[in-house]
Design a protein around this motif. Structure first.
Motif, PDB file in Angstrom:
ATOM      1  N   HIS A   2       0.839  -1.196   0.000  1.00 36.40           N
ATOM      2  CA  HIS A   2       0.000   0.000   0.000  1.00 36.40           C
ATOM      3  C   HIS A   2       0.873   1.245   0.000  1.00 36.40           C
ATOM      4  O   HIS A   2       0.409   2.334  -0.275  1.00 36.40           O
ATOM      5  CB  HIS A   2      -0.948  -0.012   1.185  1.00 36.40           C
ATOM      6  N   LEU A  36      -0.176   1.958  13.250  1.00 40.38           N
ATOM      7  CA  LEU A  36      -1.140   0.977  12.734  1.00 40.38           C
ATOM      8  C   LEU A  36      -1.186   0.927  11.211  1.00 40.38           C
ATOM      9  O   LEU A  36      -1.690  -0.015  10.628  1.00 40.38           O
ATOM     10  CB  LEU A  36      -2.553   1.306  13.254  1.00 40.38           C
ATOM     11  N   GLN A  38       1.230   0.586   9.328  1.00 40.98           N
ATOM     12  CA  GLN A  38       2.226  -0.407   8.893  1.00 40.98           C
ATOM     13  C   GLN A  38       2.922  -0.039   7.591  1.00 40.98           C
ATOM     14  O   GLN A  38       2.930  -0.800   6.629  1.00 40.98           O
ATOM     15  CB  GLN A  38       1.598  -1.794   8.792  1.00 40.98           C
TER      16      GLN A  38
ATOM     17  N   ILE B 117      -2.392  -6.629   4.790  1.00 46.43           N
ATOM     18  CA  ILE B 117      -2.036  -5.268   5.222  1.00 46.43           C
ATOM     19  C   ILE B 117      -2.764  -4.214   4.405  1.00 46.43           C
ATOM     20  O   ILE B 117      -3.558  -3.441   4.923  1.00 46.43           O
ATOM     21  CB  ILE B 117      -0.517  -4.999   5.123  1.00 46.43           C
ATOM     22  N   CYS B 118      -2.487  -4.195   3.113  1.00 44.60           N
ATOM     23  CA  CYS B 118      -2.927  -3.064   2.296  1.00 44.60           C
ATOM     24  C   CYS B 118      -4.444  -2.864   2.290  1.00 44.60           C
ATOM     25  O   CYS B 118      -4.909  -1.743   2.484  1.00 44.60           O
ATOM     26  CB  CYS B 118      -2.390  -3.208   0.891  1.00 44.60           C
ATOM     27  N   GLN B 121      -6.092  -0.757   5.005  1.00 47.75           N
ATOM     28  CA  GLN B 121      -5.805   0.686   5.117  1.00 47.75           C
ATOM     29  C   GLN B 121      -6.750   1.535   4.272  1.00 47.75           C
ATOM     30  O   GLN B 121      -6.770   2.753   4.395  1.00 47.75           O
ATOM     31  CB  GLN B 121      -4.369   1.003   4.685  1.00 47.75           C
ATOM     32  N   TYR B 145      -0.901  -8.545  12.108  1.00 50.36           N
ATOM     33  CA  TYR B 145      -1.681  -7.596  11.309  1.00 50.36           C
ATOM     34  C   TYR B 145      -2.772  -6.954  12.156  1.00 50.36           C
ATOM     35  O   TYR B 145      -3.966  -7.110  11.872  1.00 50.36           O
ATOM     36  CB  TYR B 145      -2.283  -8.314  10.094  1.00 50.36           C
ATOM     37  N   MET B 147      -4.015  -4.031  12.539  1.00 43.56           N
ATOM     38  CA  MET B 147      -4.965  -3.063  11.974  1.00 43.56           C
ATOM     39  C   MET B 147      -6.219  -3.757  11.445  1.00 43.56           C
ATOM     40  O   MET B 147      -7.333  -3.325  11.693  1.00 43.56           O
ATOM     41  CB  MET B 147      -4.277  -2.285  10.850  1.00 43.56           C
TER      42      MET B 147
END
Ligand SMILES: Nc1nc2c(ncn2[C@@H]2O[C@H](COP(=O)(O)OP(=O)(O)O)[C@@H](O)[C@H]2O)c(=O)[nH]1
Ligand SMILES: [Mg+2]
Ligand SMILES: [Zn+2]
Lengths: 113, 219
Positions: A2, A36, A38, B117-118, B121, B145, B147
């Motif tokens: 990301h 958070l 990351q 992850i991505c 977000q 992970y 989040m």
């Protein structure tokens, strides 16, 4: 990965700012990330450099600040830093929490001339 | 201070408002590749397609293979190819919403790109996020992970039929999960053998019914 999308979004904002403020060169970009999110700083830097290639920001120095996760307990009002992913109040053990810091993706400042 | 993801957030808010006004529940499904998202959708369509009007958005890096697997349920499916991108964003969702007849839809499942992850977000405008983890991946996912597990409303622990062949520690998994998110719901399921799915169907049915039966807001 990301980091790539976020770095691209950042480059768009930086270049828009340069245009709006009539800057011919961006010298510094200061950003803040919450833990958070990351973000791996090295990947982010690489992605940002790619995104601003051949633009007024191509020589910009990127500073990345990472801030820890802070929560507020809704039950007792205590503010605390989250360590080892323990998302419960360190006073009353409640899991009724509100995030104060940790999800930031802020541009602190953009400098240019 | 300007938030870098403002653009994504603004679009996500738009999507959320639009779906709320049409009473469509949107579930953003996030997992590693192979955890069982598409299989879960197959089972869920089989159980609920006669009860609810289901739509699916398939986020796929390059193919439409998952969409092909769901064709047999005769539901509207739209594929978003991310062309190598590791997650969906609110702009790509907003663009494809036009292809759905929102007034004739109760629930929209979004199969995000396989990655932990991505996707967590980027707000898509979903009603809630659903995390899928399989026992074959190990029990360390919540801690690695946070989040995703912080943001998700529920987690489906899939491939429970394989647990005896792995070193997956169920107690550690649940402990780590609750440490990160004391309110998250956990469903232990096997999407191939069927274990635990009834409970999932019941819960998702409640989520959909709750939204679609809400009285109109008067101002
Ligand atoms: N043993 C077992 N295999 C499963 C289960 N759920 C899915 N699978 C298999 O795992 C593989 C990946 O599943 P898929 O739904 O495509 O995962 P996705 O990448 O998350 O969409 C497929 O071969 C499925 O048949 C399960 O509960 N138990
Ligand atoms: Mg799939
Ligand atoms: Zn407290």
């Amino acid at each position: 990965m990301h980091e790539i999308k976020i770095a691209e979004d950042l480059s768009v904002i930086v270049l828009e700012t340069a245009k709006k403020e009539n800057l011919s060169k961006i010298t510094k970009v200061n950003i803040t990330f919450g833990q958070l999110i990351q973000i791996v700083p090295d990947i982010f830097r690489f992605a940002f450099d790619e995104a601003v290639k051949n633009s007024v920001a191509q020589e910009a120095e990127l500073t990345i600040e990472v801030i820890p996760v802070m929560m507020k307990c809704i039950n007792c009002g205590n503010d605390f830093q989250v360590v080892e992913n323990r998302f419960s109040c360190n006073v009353c053990n409640s899991t009724d929490l509100e995030i104060i810091h940790g999800k930031e993706l802020f541009i602190k400042s953009i400098e240019g001339e | 201070m300007k938030n870098i993801l403002d653009r994504n957030q603004n679009k996500a808010n738009e999507v959320r408002n639009l779906l709320a006004s049409r009473k469509v529940l949107m579930v953003n499904i996030i997992s590693s590749p192979g955890a069982g998202k598409t299989t879960l959708l197959e089972r869920t369509c089989e159980a609920l397609a006669s009860k609810f009007r289901i739509g699916v958005i398939e986020g796929d890096v390059t193919t439409d293979r998952d969409a092909q697997r769901l064709k047999k349920y005769n539901i509207p499916i739209v594929v978003i190819n991310t062309e190598g991108g590791c997650h969906l964003d609110s702009h790509s969702i907003s663009k494809v919403l036009d292809s759905f007849d929102l007034d004739n839809l109760d629930v929209l499942f979004v199969e995000n790109v396989g990655n932990l992850i991505c996707p967590s977000q980027f707000d898509l405008g979903e009603t809630f996020k659903l995390a899928v983890v399989s026992t074959a991946e190990g029990d360390d996912k919540p801690d690695k992970y946070p989040m995703l597990f912080r943001e998700a409303k529920a987690v489906l622990l899939n491939k429970i039929d394989l647990i005896q062949y792995t070193n997956f520690n169920h107690e550690n998994f649940t402990r780590d999960l609750k440490k990160i998110n004391g309110k998250i719901l956990q469903f232990d399921v096997s999407c191939t053998r069927g274990d635990g799915l009834e409970e999932w169907f019941k819960w998702i049915t409640d989520q959909i019914s709750h939204l679609t039966s809400e009285p109109e807001a008067y101002f």
